[in-house]
Enzyme design. Structure first.
Site, PDB file in Angstrom:
ATOM      1  CG  HIS A  35      -1.744   7.102   5.878  1.00 17.91           C
ATOM      2  ND1 HIS A  35      -2.953   6.868   5.263  1.00 17.91           N
ATOM      3  CD2 HIS A  35      -1.608   6.135   6.831  1.00 17.91           C
ATOM      4  CE1 HIS A  35      -3.534   5.821   5.839  1.00 17.91           C
ATOM      5  NE2 HIS A  35      -2.736   5.347   6.783  1.00 17.91           N
TER       6      HIS A  35
ATOM      7  CG  ASP B 114      -5.824   2.352   5.886  1.00 19.15           C
ATOM      8  OD1 ASP B 114      -5.591   1.415   6.654  1.00 19.15           O
ATOM      9  OD2 ASP B 114      -5.528   3.530   6.166  1.00 19.15           O
TER      10      ASP B 114
END
Ligand SMILES: [Zn+2]
Length: 455
Positions: free
Chosen positions: A272, A323
């Site tokens: 991220h 993810d």
């Protein structure tokens, strides 16, 4: 079915761009041994007309496929990452090694059909729901390795260290208990799993996040280095609340703190890294670490937008991951990466090189390189020494009509379309034929049974 020892294709996307009349040699172990261009392939079998390397997926929690699309009901206005996390914990509390293998195999098979050829599995559901050990301490990790083997996807398994519930060091909540491993147990598990490494499976390490591991333990694991040379992944700066908590508890923003307390280098993947100050961005880019971008998940969770052109301008390395598994297509992931920036900056073709280069191709090539780096495996390129992880595109697919191979990536990233991906090979073995995973019926039947039982 395996690739022939030598074959040709009309056009292949090589590390420096598209090449015509390419001849590729692959050894019996599934590694590319030679790539030659020019009209050398007369008489050789033709694999296809347009060939690209498969994309490594740099960040996956396979089990979350079981809840994808099931946390999309409003709870009165307070929905955010933290409410989503509660829904995720409810699923995590119900899986066991058998259901995990079934869910992961289904996820991996669908990733292969969509254009991923390898996966970095960020794995933190280690123990039984009450935190007690399985008879085999590695049961959940082994289930993931078995799922990857079944589906035929390359894997970098990243056992995750997850010990505390916040920057203040509070104990884990009951639903987090099965994520916990003692530091010695964790280091021992990584060492045991490394014995199972082969050409299609590598073991790295991961720290869940700065809020889940104390500074002392982070230092201990990094200095013990239980998987020397292998990737080290960590979730970081995904949420503003995390930035605020880190500032309060440690007097620094998360990425700045990490850079001050660990020797972050090209082995690291910061997953991220959404909320960076300009100073953090510059320091991080200079380390060569990978920014692990997961645009569809970051959009789904309301995380925020990564400052992508700023990162590109610094020469920052990036790759992509699925993810939370709301999206299993690398092309769609890149579409969201680019579209987020277009919406933010009110302009087009943000990722494209200056002077007319293809935006889709620029995204694909850079993400392949960065995701391969994050996987710690020689993948993501059609080049000597890399695994023969190949996607055969079908120029006859409706979406490709009237277009040449140099437009293929723009079409795939921004349009997609049925039939565009014909076959996929991993380590020289065919795993997708005619757009379908070769073992889809069996893997999906088992997934259905497991999902019905989970409810
Ligand atoms: Zn994650």
């Amino acid at each position: 079915m395996r690739l022939p020892d030598r074959f040709r294709c009309d056009h292949a996307l090589l590390p420096d761009g598209w090449a015509d009349d390419v001849v590729i040699a692959v050894d019996a172990a599934g590694t590319i041994t030679d790539v030659a261009r020019g009209d050398l392939g007369t008489g050789l079998p033709t694999l296809g007309r347009w060939l690209v390397a498969g994309m490594p997926n740099l960040h996956s929690h396979a089990f979350q496929r079981a809840m994808a699309g099931r946390a999309e009901r409003g709870d009165g206005g307070g929905d955010d990452f933290w409410s989503w996390r509660e829904a995720m914990y409810a699923v995590a509390s119900r899986i066991d090694p058998v259901s995990l293998q079934a869910i992961a195999a289904e996820s991996y098979a669908r990733m292969l059909e969509a254009g991923y050829s390898a996966v970095c599995e960020f794995h933190y559901v280690h123990r039984q729901p009450d935190g007690s050990r399985y008879a085999d301490d590695d049961a959940m990790s082994l289930a993931l390795l078995a799922a990857a083997r079944e589906a035929g996807i390359g894997i970098t398994l990243l056992p995750v260290l997850y010990q505390v519930g916040g920057f203040d060091g509070r104990p884990l909540a009951p639903r987090q208990r099965r994520f916990a491993l003692g530091t010695d147990d964790f280091i021992a598990q990584v060492a045991r799993l490394r014995r199972a490494e082969d050409a299609d499976a590598r073991i790295g390490v991961a720290l869940h996040s700065l809020r889940a591991v104390s500074p002392e333990v982070l230092a201990e694991v990094v200095s013990a280095d239980p998987a020397p040379g292998a990737p080290i992944h960590i979730h970081v700066a995904e949420q503003l609340a995390e930035v605020d908590d880190c500032l309060q508890a440690r007097g620094a923003r998360p990425v700045a703190w990490l850079l001050d307390h660990a020797e972050v280098d090209a082995r690291w993947c910061l997953v991220h890294a959404t909320h960076l100050s300009a100073g953090e961005r510059g320091r991080l880019a200079a380390t060569g670490a990978v920014a692990g971008l997961c645009p569809t998940t970051e959009a789904n969770l309301g995380d925020g937008l990564f400052a992508f052109p700023e990162w590109q301008a610094l020469g920052g390395v990036y790759g992509i991951g699925s993810d939370s598994q709301v999206c299993l297509s690398p092309f769609e992931e890149l579409r969201w990466l680019e579209y987020g920036q277009r919406l933010r900056l009110l302009r087009r073709n943000v990722a494209a090189p200056k002077l007319g280069g293809s935006c889709g191709e620029a995204l694909w090539r850079a993400a392949c390189l960065g995701s391969a780096q994050a996987s710690g495996r020689a993948v993501g390129a059609i080049a000597s020494g890399c695994r023969a992880d190949l996607l055969v595109l079908d120029p006859e697919a409706p979406a490709f009509m009237g277009r040449g191979h140099v437009e293929a990536l723009d079409t795939l990233v921004f349009v997609g379309g049925e039939g565009t991906l014909r076959d996929a090979y991993v380590g020289g073995r065919r795993v997708v034929a005619g757009g379908r995973h070769v073992d889809r019926d069996r893997i999906t039947a088992r997934w259905r049974a497991v999902m019905r039982a989970l409810g």
